[in-house]
Scaffold this motif. Structure first.
Motif, PDB file in Angstrom:
ATOM      1  N   TYR A  29      28.659  28.112  33.074  1.00 20.35           N
ATOM      2  CA  TYR A  29      29.994  27.786  32.567  1.00 20.35           C
ATOM      3  C   TYR A  29      29.867  26.798  31.417  1.00 20.35           C
ATOM      4  CZ  TYR A  29      32.120  30.039  36.626  1.00 20.35           C
ATOM      5  OH  TYR A  29      32.523  30.951  37.559  1.00 20.35           O
ATOM      6  N   THR A  76      47.754  32.554  35.527  1.00 19.47           N
ATOM      7  CA  THR A  76      47.894  33.977  35.215  1.00 19.47           C
ATOM      8  C   THR A  76      49.370  34.339  35.144  1.00 19.47           C
ATOM      9  OG1 THR A  76      47.211  36.194  35.850  1.00 19.47           O
ATOM     10  CG2 THR A  76      47.727  34.690  37.655  1.00 19.47           C
ATOM     11  N   ARG A  80      50.799  39.395  31.014  1.00 18.01           N
ATOM     12  CA  ARG A  80      50.540  38.205  30.219  1.00 18.01           C
ATOM     13  C   ARG A  80      50.231  38.584  28.770  1.00 18.01           C
ATOM     14  NH1 ARG A  80      45.897  33.984  31.857  1.00 18.01           N
ATOM     15  NH2 ARG A  80      46.583  32.306  30.526  1.00 18.01           N
ATOM     16  N   GLY A 112      38.243  39.082  37.543  1.00 23.53           N
ATOM     17  CA  GLY A 112      38.820  37.748  37.363  1.00 23.53           C
ATOM     18  C   GLY A 112      40.337  37.875  37.471  1.00 23.53           C
ATOM     19  N   GLU A 118      47.794  40.380  37.322  1.00 20.52           N
ATOM     20  CA  GLU A 118      47.245  41.297  36.325  1.00 20.52           C
ATOM     21  C   GLU A 118      47.031  42.690  36.937  1.00 20.52           C
ATOM     22  OE1 GLU A 118      44.054  39.993  33.440  1.00 20.52           O
ATOM     23  OE2 GLU A 118      42.896  41.160  34.875  1.00 20.52           O
ATOM     24  N   ASP A 145      37.764  38.732  42.167  1.00 19.30           N
ATOM     25  CA  ASP A 145      37.705  37.358  41.698  1.00 19.30           C
ATOM     26  C   ASP A 145      36.678  36.658  42.571  1.00 19.30           C
ATOM     27  OD1 ASP A 145      39.868  35.604  39.860  1.00 19.30           O
ATOM     28  OD2 ASP A 145      38.602  34.430  41.209  1.00 19.30           O
ATOM     29  N   ASN A 216      40.821  36.301  29.819  1.00 23.23           N
ATOM     30  CA  ASN A 216      40.845  34.846  29.981  1.00 23.23           C
ATOM     31  C   ASN A 216      39.884  34.377  31.064  1.00 23.23           C
ATOM     32  OD1 ASN A 216      43.110  34.639  28.082  1.00 23.23           O
ATOM     33  ND2 ASN A 216      44.195  35.723  29.699  1.00 23.23           N
ATOM     34  N   GLU A 474      44.886  26.435  29.337  1.00 24.18           N
ATOM     35  CA  GLU A 474      45.018  26.897  30.728  1.00 24.18           C
ATOM     36  C   GLU A 474      44.963  25.703  31.682  1.00 24.18           C
ATOM     37  OE1 GLU A 474      43.586  30.521  31.931  1.00 24.18           O
ATOM     38  OE2 GLU A 474      44.787  31.167  30.238  1.00 24.18           O
TER      39      GLU A 474
HETATM   40  C1  LIG Z   1      42.472  31.972  33.953  1.00 24.58           C
HETATM   41  S1  LIG Z   1      42.190  33.098  35.225  1.00 24.58           S
HETATM   42  C2  LIG Z   1      42.551  34.620  34.455  1.00 24.58           C
HETATM   43  C3  LIG Z   1      43.437  35.502  35.284  1.00 24.58           C
HETATM   44  C4  LIG Z   1      43.836  36.815  34.645  1.00 24.58           C
HETATM   45  N1  LIG Z   1      42.704  37.624  34.311  1.00 24.58           N
HETATM   46  C5  LIG Z   1      44.697  36.568  33.417  1.00 24.58           C
HETATM   47  O1  LIG Z   1      44.255  36.682  32.295  1.00 24.58           O
HETATM   48  O2  LIG Z   1      45.868  36.246  33.616  1.00 24.58           O
HETATM   49  C6  LIG Z   1      40.417  33.070  35.363  1.00 24.58           C
HETATM   50  C7  LIG Z   1      39.910  33.661  36.664  1.00 24.58           C
HETATM   51  O3  LIG Z   1      38.506  33.823  36.577  1.00 24.58           O
HETATM   52  C8  LIG Z   1      37.982  33.608  37.859  1.00 24.58           C
HETATM   53  N2  LIG Z   1      36.537  33.351  37.770  1.00 24.58           N
HETATM   54  C9  LIG Z   1      35.907  32.240  37.342  1.00 24.58           C
HETATM   55  N3  LIG Z   1      34.580  32.382  37.491  1.00 24.58           N
HETATM   56  C10 LIG Z   1      34.372  33.618  37.999  1.00 24.58           C
HETATM   57  C11 LIG Z   1      33.216  34.348  38.375  1.00 24.58           C
HETATM   58  N4  LIG Z   1      31.996  33.819  38.255  1.00 24.58           N
HETATM   59  N5  LIG Z   1      33.370  35.599  38.870  1.00 24.58           N
HETATM   60  C12 LIG Z   1      34.605  36.128  39.005  1.00 24.58           C
HETATM   61  N6  LIG Z   1      35.737  35.505  38.681  1.00 24.58           N
HETATM   62  C13 LIG Z   1      35.619  34.258  38.179  1.00 24.58           C
HETATM   63  C14 LIG Z   1      38.760  32.397  38.343  1.00 24.58           C
HETATM   64  O4  LIG Z   1      38.694  32.279  39.752  1.00 24.58           O
HETATM   65  C15 LIG Z   1      40.159  32.725  37.837  1.00 24.58           C
HETATM   66  O5  LIG Z   1      40.914  33.359  38.825  1.00 24.58           O
END
Ligand SMILES: C[S@@+](CC[C@H](N)C(=O)[O-])C[C@H]1O[C@@H](n2cnc3c(N)ncnc32)[C@H](O)[C@@H]1O
Length: 619
Positions: A29, A76, A80, A112, A118, A145, A216, A474
């Protein structure tokens, strides 16, 4: 500097610990937003350094969930960023459906997916375009997720009014059931969405996907991790599949594996890689075209081709006999039909235009082709030039069968070559001029190149700044949502407090005696309406004033002793009768009952409560 490095090392140790202890790998990250989120959590539990935080986590395992909840931002919404969704409905979904047979599965992956908005938006978008029976039988939406908490909300598919504000009213009516101010996604479509935990960094991707929506989410990862995830996405997609990213996400360094369909809306098409089979096929085609392995199965056709060839060609067998001479060879060297079958040495061709016998021997000995590039042949005043090529003809055991001799007339070519030589000199001087112009151009080109590289770097920097801004946005949204919740809670508490106050006020008003409450300093806290009636002094005038400083008709001095005793906790309630003068100047007998003001949590009196009553008639 050292401090910064130590802190960075401690952070890496914390990430390593999280990976070992809970299998969460945050090492890929982006550090900036990750540290902001971890710092926020540490502030919440009042821990300063990452090493201390590791110890805190060891001692309080419940903290892991809180930390993951803070780091994984679940902001989210339904549909969106409206723009790309319209494109999806109008362009992309019809394109995907057009590549499918009517009964073929259509597989979507929302990676995600956070709390599910979504995935449900995708279900609605497809249901709006696809016939109902095809949706029921063929559509599958996988929504994954890493955050189990978010997935639990997603699985319920029930959202408060504020969350569905992005759903157009007609879709809200068609796809949701409303109850108690909440909206539940209808069962018929709900069962097409399969929620599951999938860690994009560590888990295998879902395969044979037609549309992969990962919005995102990629922006939280560093460039290397993004690359690895994108390679998995490439694998996950069918060859004619599409990738749909978030507003701030582009694929600058992956333009060879994904091609933009609509860059602004962040929609990309997979560029398929040639498979092993494709490469094999191409190689074998090349072999067939290139080395003659795919020999024609029609010998007559081959003979006709040889006969019609514009190059004069003869074949001499192993015994030295002229075995074949094509039409061009016969006319060029005046060979009669019955010359074929005679020993070569008996024919003029064996030594004119070139001495062939020794060359034929050389071909047999060396088992390789021999070329005589410039063979001159004078016939009267005319001079002709040939390139003569002798090629050994071998059987399957590589034993020589004979020699093929081709006479390629290069007279015209030679003339051209002479002219060319002539022009060459002129060209050379022009070339030198060009050379220097070229060098200048190259310098300019290099300068341009480095400018382009700089621009590309700036572009990538802008891109990552953009992603960073979006990430911060965010985070702000997440904080905003927390503030909203706190605000609601405060408002609720305020309402409760108002109710309690009103309730107390009604008690004070309803008590028929004068009610006075004093704090530990014996200053007035409560002075009810009946007290105002008795002494002609209003609540606002006495509040906060020492009880003994009150200029009223009650001889307050005489209450000093019992009040102090009550405050000191010596004895319980007391009651005294005192002569007094009420606000009308009438002499009255006052009954004053007092008691220490104690709470159930603390035995030490917080003050004293007094009831003051006109007892003249009783006396
Ligand atoms: C900001 S949200 C985006 C939600 C949706 N895709 C949107 O655009 O509205 C980011 C998501 O990524 C997920 N996430 C972060 N690291 C991840 C990983 N290693 N594998 C899967 N999901 C992950 C987080 O838990 C979170 O729910």
């Amino acid at each position: 500097m050292t401090h910064t490095r130590d802190r960075a090392d401690e952070l890496e140790a914390l990430l390593d610990y999280l990976k070992r202890a809970r299998g969460f790998d945050f090492t890929g990250y982006k550090r900036a937003s990750l540290t902001r989120r971890i710092d926020k959590r540490m502030l919440g539990v009042d821990v300063e350094g990452y090493a201390d935080y590791v110890r805190y986590l060891e001692a309080n395992p419940g903290e892991f969930a809180q930390l993951f909840d803070t780091v994984l931002i679940n902001v989210t919404g339904f549909f969106r960023d409206e723009g790309p969704w319209a494109f999806l409905r109008e362009e992309l979904i019809p394109r995907i459906l057009a590549t499918k047979g009517p009964r073929e599965p259509v597989r979507i992956w929302s990676a995600g997916c956070a709390t599910g908005e979504e995935a449900y938006s995708l279900a609605m978008a497809f249901a709006e375009v696809m016939p109902a029976d095809r949706v029921r039988d063929c559509l599958k939406i996988y929504a994954t997720d890493v955050d189990e908490g978010a997935l639990a909300t997603a699985r319920q598919g029930t959202y408060p009014e504020r969350a569905v504000s992005g759903v157009p009213p007609d879709l809200l009516a068609r796809y949701f059931d409303a109850a108690d101010g909440h909206y539940s996604f209808r069962k018929e479509l709900r069962r097409l969405v399969i929620f599951g935990r999938n860690d994009l960094v560590q888990d295998a991707p879902i395969s044979r996907i037609d549309l992969l929506v990962c919005r995102n989410t990629l922006m939280y990862f560093d460039a290397e991790t993004q690359s690895r995830i994108l390679a998995r996405f490439h694998f996950a997609l069918n060859d004619d599949g599409y990738l749909f990213l978030g507003r701030a996400e582009t694929l600058l360094s992956h333009m060879t594996t994904f091609a933009p369909v609509d860059l602004k809306r962040r929609i990309f098409a997979k560029v398929p890689r040639p498979t092993f089979r494709d490469r094999l096929l191409a190689a074998s085609r090349h072999a067939v075209d290139g080395d003659g392995a795919g020999m024609s199965p029609h010998p007559r056709l081959r003979d006709a081709a040889l006969e019609a060839s514009p190059v004069a060609q003869v074949i001499v067998d192993r015994a030295g006999t002229l075995a074949v001479a094509n039409e061009r060879a016969r006319s060029l060297f005046h060979l009669a039909h019955d010359d074929v079958g005679r020993p070569l040495q008996d024919l003029e061709l064996s030594y004119r235009p070139a001495e062939l016998r020794s060359r034929i021997e050389q071909v047999y000995q060396e088992r390789r082709a021999v070329t005589l590039p410039d063979v001159e042949w004078r016939t009267g005043p005319a001079i002709r030039w040939f390139a003569v090529q002798l090629v050994p003809l071998l059987d399957d055991e590589l034993e020589p069968l004979g020699v093929s001799i081709a006479f390629d007339d290069v007279t015209a070519l030679r003339e051209v070559r002479l002219q060319l030589d002539h022009s060459h000199q002129e060209l050379e001087s022009a070339y030198e001029e060009l050379q220097s112009t070229n060098e200048e151009l190259e310098t300019t080109n290099e300068e341009l190149h480095s400018t382009v590289e700089e621009l590309e770097t700036t572009n990538e920097e802008l891109q990552s700044t953009n992603e960073e801004l979006e990430t911060m946005n965010e985070e702000l949204q997440a904080t905003n949502e927390e503030l909203h919740t706190m605000n609601d809670e405060l408002r609720r508490r305020g309402d409760e407090l108002n109710e309690v106050n009103a309730f107390l006020e009604s008690i004070f008003t309803s008590v028929r005696a004068g009610l006075v409450v004093l704090d530990r300093n014996l200053d007035v806290l409560v002075w009810n309406g009946r007290s105002e009636d008795l002494w002609g002094v209003r609540h606002a005038e006495v509040e906060g004033t020492s009880f003994f400083a009150l200029d009223i008709g009650l001889p307050v001095e005489q209450l000093k002793a019992p009040l102090r005793a009550a405050l000191a906790g010596d004895g319980d309630a007391f009651e005294v009768s005192l002569p007094a003068t009420n606000r009308r100047g009438r002499a009255i007998t006052c009954r004053v009952s007092g008691a220490p003001l104690v709470s159930s949590a603390d035995a030490t009196p917080r003050g004293v409560i007094l009831f003051v009553d006109d007892a003249t008639d009783d006396a």
